[in-house]
Design a protein around this motif. Structure first.
Motif, PDB file in Angstrom:
ATOM      1  N   GLY A 138       0.834  -1.196   0.000  1.00 35.96           N
ATOM      2  CA  GLY A 138       0.000   0.000   0.000  1.00 35.96           C
ATOM      3  C   GLY A 138       0.866   1.242   0.000  1.00 35.96           C
ATOM      4  O   GLY A 138       2.055   1.187  -0.350  1.00 35.96           O
ATOM      5  N   PRO A 139       0.305   2.390   0.390  1.00 32.20           N
ATOM      6  CA  PRO A 139       1.090   3.632   0.458  1.00 32.20           C
ATOM      7  C   PRO A 139       2.294   3.483   1.376  1.00 32.20           C
ATOM      8  O   PRO A 139       2.292   2.657   2.300  1.00 32.20           O
ATOM      9  CB  PRO A 139       0.079   4.644   1.009  1.00 32.20           C
ATOM     10  CG  PRO A 139      -1.257   4.099   0.609  1.00 32.20           C
ATOM     11  CD  PRO A 139      -1.117   2.609   0.715  1.00 32.20           C
ATOM     12  N   LYS A 140       3.306   4.330   1.134  1.00 27.92           N
ATOM     13  CA  LYS A 140       4.559   4.226   1.880  1.00 27.92           C
ATOM     14  C   LYS A 140       4.943   5.581   2.474  1.00 27.92           C
ATOM     15  O   LYS A 140       4.923   6.595   1.763  1.00 27.92           O
ATOM     16  CB  LYS A 140       5.692   3.750   0.970  1.00 27.92           C
ATOM     17  CG  LYS A 140       5.448   2.389   0.318  1.00 27.92           C
ATOM     18  CD  LYS A 140       6.584   2.062  -0.655  1.00 27.92           C
ATOM     19  CE  LYS A 140       6.304   0.761  -1.404  1.00 27.92           C
ATOM     20  NZ  LYS A 140       6.340  -0.407  -0.509  1.00 27.92           N
ATOM     21  N   LEU A 141       5.303   5.581   3.737  1.00 24.49           N
ATOM     22  CA  LEU A 141       5.867   6.769   4.374  1.00 24.49           C
ATOM     23  C   LEU A 141       7.360   6.771   4.072  1.00 24.49           C
ATOM     24  O   LEU A 141       8.085   5.868   4.490  1.00 24.49           O
ATOM     25  CB  LEU A 141       5.625   6.734   5.883  1.00 24.49           C
ATOM     26  CG  LEU A 141       6.265   7.866   6.697  1.00 24.49           C
ATOM     27  CD1 LEU A 141       5.690   9.223   6.316  1.00 24.49           C
ATOM     28  CD2 LEU A 141       6.093   7.602   8.198  1.00 24.49           C
ATOM     29  N   VAL A 142       7.818   7.794   3.327  1.00 21.31           N
ATOM     30  CA  VAL A 142       9.221   7.841   2.926  1.00 21.31           C
ATOM     31  C   VAL A 142       9.891   9.093   3.481  1.00 21.31           C
ATOM     32  O   VAL A 142       9.243  10.091   3.800  1.00 21.31           O
ATOM     33  CB  VAL A 142       9.372   7.808   1.386  1.00 21.31           C
ATOM     34  CG1 VAL A 142       8.769   6.542   0.808  1.00 21.31           C
ATOM     35  CG2 VAL A 142       8.763   9.054   0.739  1.00 21.31           C
ATOM     36  N   LYS A 143      11.220   9.011   3.572  1.00 31.94           N
ATOM     37  CA  LYS A 143      12.039  10.130   4.046  1.00 31.94           C
ATOM     38  C   LYS A 143      13.387  10.052   3.336  1.00 31.94           C
ATOM     39  O   LYS A 143      13.696   9.049   2.681  1.00 31.94           O
ATOM     40  CB  LYS A 143      12.239  10.034   5.556  1.00 31.94           C
ATOM     41  CG  LYS A 143      13.035   8.783   5.948  1.00 31.94           C
ATOM     42  CD  LYS A 143      13.318   8.716   7.426  1.00 31.94           C
ATOM     43  CE  LYS A 143      14.218   7.505   7.717  1.00 31.94           C
ATOM     44  NZ  LYS A 143      14.574   7.409   9.145  1.00 31.94           N
TER      45      LYS A 143
END
Length: 290
Positions: A86-91
C-alpha cells in the motif's frame, strides 16, 4: 430516437482507475439508457467534490465514505485494496524523524491519512497533490511524505521507506484483512434503477479490463495515458486492478467496516456504520421485475 441520461464519472488519473474505466471509453461496454462521461482528478479533489455532491459517480477514498453516506451509496465495483502492500511513508535516507516531524499527505480524507493520523498524532501535516509529495521530501520542504499510486514503485533512490501504511493497518485492525484504499460511490438522488445500471456497467467494464489486461494496457500506453513504463504498469495493475477489483467480496467488506471502526474509535466519524447497509440495493430490480 433513443434518449440517454448523462452520468458523470470522476476518477483519479492513476493507472488502475484509468484502466478500470477505459472499457466504457473505448465502447466495449454500453447501456440502453445511460451515457457516461469521465473526468480525471487527484484523490484529494475527488474527495472534496464528493463532499459537495458534484458528480453522479465518483472514485473516493474509503476513509471518506462515512462523511458522504447520506448523499452517496457505495458501489461494489472498481475497488482498490492492498494485500500486504500500500502507500509508503518515505524520508531522505539520512533523516531522523522527530515526534512532531512535518509530513506531506495526499489529502485529509484519504485512507492513508486516517491511518497515519492515528499512528502519528503529533506529526505536523501538510496536504499536497500526490504528484508533488516526493519532491517536497527531496527538497527538504517536509521531513517525510506518504507516497501513493504509481509513486510507490518509482521514487528516488535518495529516499527510503520509514514505514508501510500496510503495517499501520495491520497493527490497528488486529486482523488479517486487506487494506481498503479506494472505491466508487453513486449519488443517491439518481433513481434506483439508474444507480443499479450504473453499477452494472462499471462492474462489467472492470471485468472486461481485467480479462484483457495486456491488450488494454498496450492501448493506454500508445495513447500516453499512463505515467509509468510497460513493466511498472504491469506490476501496478497486478497490485490494484485485478480480479479482486471487480466486485467487493465479504472479506473486503469486513475490511471496510474495520476501517470505519478505527475511524469511529478515534473520532473521525460521528457514527459507526456497516458498509453493507450502504450498498446499491441491486435486489430492487429482482423484486420489481419478477
Amino acid at each position: 430516437m433513443r434518449h440517454f441520461k448523462d452520468i458523470s464519472v470522476a476518477h483519479s488519473p492513476d493507472a488502475d482507475d484509468i484502466f478500470m474505466y477505459m472499457a466504457i471509453k473505448f465502447g466495449w461496454v454500453d447501456s440502453a439508457n445511460l451515457r457516461f462521461s469521465n473526468l480525471a482528478l487527484d484523490i484529494q479533489t475527488l474527495n472534496v467534490e464528493a463532499l459537495k455532491g458534484t458528480y453522479d459517480a465518483t472514485a473516493i477514498s474509503f476513509g471518506l465514505y462515512p462523511l458522504i453516506r447520506d448523499n452517496y451509496a457505495l458501489l461494489r465495483c472498481a475497488v482498490s485494496f492492498g494485500e500486504g502492500y500500500g502507500p509508503k511513508l518515505v524520508k531522505k535516507k539520512d533523516k531522523i524523524l522527530k515526534r512532531n516531524f512535518k509530513v506531506a499527505l495526499s489529502g485529509k480524507h484519504t485512507t492513508n491519512a486516517l491511518l497515519f493520523r492515528v499512528a502519528y498524532p503529533e506529526a505536523r501535516i501538510v496536504y499536497k497533490n500526490f504528484l508533488d509529495i516526493e519532491n517536497a521530501v527531496l527538497s527538504g520542504e517536509v521531513d517525510a511524505g506518504v507516497l501513493i499510486h504509481e509513486s510507490i514503485l518509482t521514487f528516488s533512490e535518495e529516499l527510503c521507506v520509514e514505514r508501510e501504511i500496510w503495517d499501520i493497518w495491520q497493527e490497528f485492525s488486529g486482523e488479517d484483512l486487506p487494506l481498503p484504499l479506494g472505491g466508487m460511490a453513486v449519488r443517491r438522488s439518481l433513481p434506483i434503477t439508474d444507480a443499479i445500471e450504473c453499477e452494472r456497467v462499471l462492474t462489467k467494464a472492470v471485468k472486461i479490463a481485467t480479462e484483457h489486461k495486456p491488450f488494454l494496457s498496450h492501448m493506454l500506453m500508445e495513447r500516453n495515458l499512463i505515467r509509468v513504463d510497460k513493466e511498472k504498469l504491469k506490476i501496478y495493475l497486478n497490485l490494484y486492478a485485478n480480479d479482486s477489483s471487480v466486485s467487493m467480496n465479504e472479506t473486503q467488506l469486513n475490511a471496510v467496516n474495520k476501517l470505519f471502526e478505527i475511524g469511529y474509535k478515534h473520532g473521525f466519524y460521528d457514527e459507526l456504520i456497516d458498509a453493507r447497509d450502504y450498498l446499491v440495493p441491486t435486489e430492487y430490480n429482482d423484486v420489481r421485475f419478477s
